[in-house]
Design an enzyme around this catalytic site. Structure first.
Site, PDB file in Angstrom:
ATOM      1  N   CYS A 260       0.860  -1.177   0.000  1.00  0.00           N
ATOM      2  CA  CYS A 260       0.000   0.000   0.000  1.00  0.00           C
ATOM      3  C   CYS A 260       0.897   1.228   0.000  1.00  0.00           C
ATOM      4  O   CYS A 260       1.881   1.287   0.730  1.00  0.00           O
ATOM      5  CB  CYS A 260      -0.881  -0.003   1.250  1.00  0.00           C
TER       6      CYS A 260
ATOM      7  N   HIS B 228      -9.203  -4.127  -1.516  1.00  0.00           N
ATOM      8  CA  HIS B 228      -8.191  -3.380  -0.749  1.00  0.00           C
ATOM      9  C   HIS B 228      -8.648  -1.930  -0.535  1.00  0.00           C
ATOM     10  O   HIS B 228      -8.613  -1.414   0.589  1.00  0.00           O
ATOM     11  CB  HIS B 228      -6.848  -3.419  -1.500  1.00  0.00           C
ATOM     12  N   GLU B 229      -9.121  -1.295  -1.600  1.00  0.00           N
ATOM     13  CA  GLU B 229      -9.540   0.114  -1.475  1.00  0.00           C
ATOM     14  C   GLU B 229     -10.802   0.236  -0.627  1.00  0.00           C
ATOM     15  O   GLU B 229     -10.970   1.210   0.113  1.00  0.00           O
ATOM     16  CB  GLU B 229      -9.736   0.755  -2.852  1.00  0.00           C
TER      17      GLU B 229
ATOM     18  N   HIS C 255      -9.990   0.504   2.878  1.00  0.00           N
ATOM     19  CA  HIS C 255      -9.610   1.871   3.258  1.00  0.00           C
ATOM     20  C   HIS C 255     -10.841   2.680   3.685  1.00  0.00           C
ATOM     21  O   HIS C 255     -10.767   3.488   4.613  1.00  0.00           O
ATOM     22  CB  HIS C 255      -8.919   2.592   2.096  1.00  0.00           C
TER      23      HIS C 255
END
Ligand SMILES: [Zn+2]
Length: 137
Positions: free
Chosen positions: A86, A127-128, A131
């Site tokens: 990341c 993954h995003e 976030h």
């Protein structure tokens, strides 16, 4: 406009709220920023440029696409173990991802879309989306 990347874990652990049509400028800034890091970055969430809205840029079909307010509406039963890096963190970490996800989202023109993603593209999106929840791998 290209923005600086946030690396402060306190800021990155804040949850993001849904984006609205007036947040389109953030989507453009996110695109400008991810393109500036294109040699080592396949995706970026808006909180990485300091805006806690549910907007991401993800490399899909060889180019960066904007996904606004994405929701996973369906996914494969199967998960696999992935190693991820990341831009906001040092090093690589291990995590679990679904192999296939179906996502409803709004595109950069705020048009509603529904699409199925597999493999690495599905991994970037998951993954995003982490976030958005303030989760770092
Ligand atoms: Zn990340």
């Amino acid at each position: 406009m290209k923005r600086d990347i946030i690396t402060d874990p306190m800021l990155l652990s804040r949850k993001s709220v849904p984006a609205m049509q007036e947040d389109i400028q953030t989507a453009q800034d996110l695109l400008d920023t991810v393109i500036a890091h294109a040699d080592h970055c396949v995706g970026m969430a808006a909180n990485m440029i300091g805006v806690c809205k549910r907007i991401m840029a993800a490399q899909i079909g060889g180019k960066y696409q904007i996904l606004i307010n994405p929701e996973i509406t369906d996914h494969s039963a199967q998960k696999y173990t992935a190693e991820e890096g990341c831009l906001s963190l040092k090093g690589v970490r291990t995590t679990e991802r679904y192999a296939v996800i179906t996502v409803s989202y709004y595109d950069e023109k705020f048009r509603k879309k529904m699409r199925t993603f597999r493999g690495f593209e599905a991994q970037i999106i998951q993954h995003e989306m982490d976030h958005f929840e303030g989760i770092l791998i």
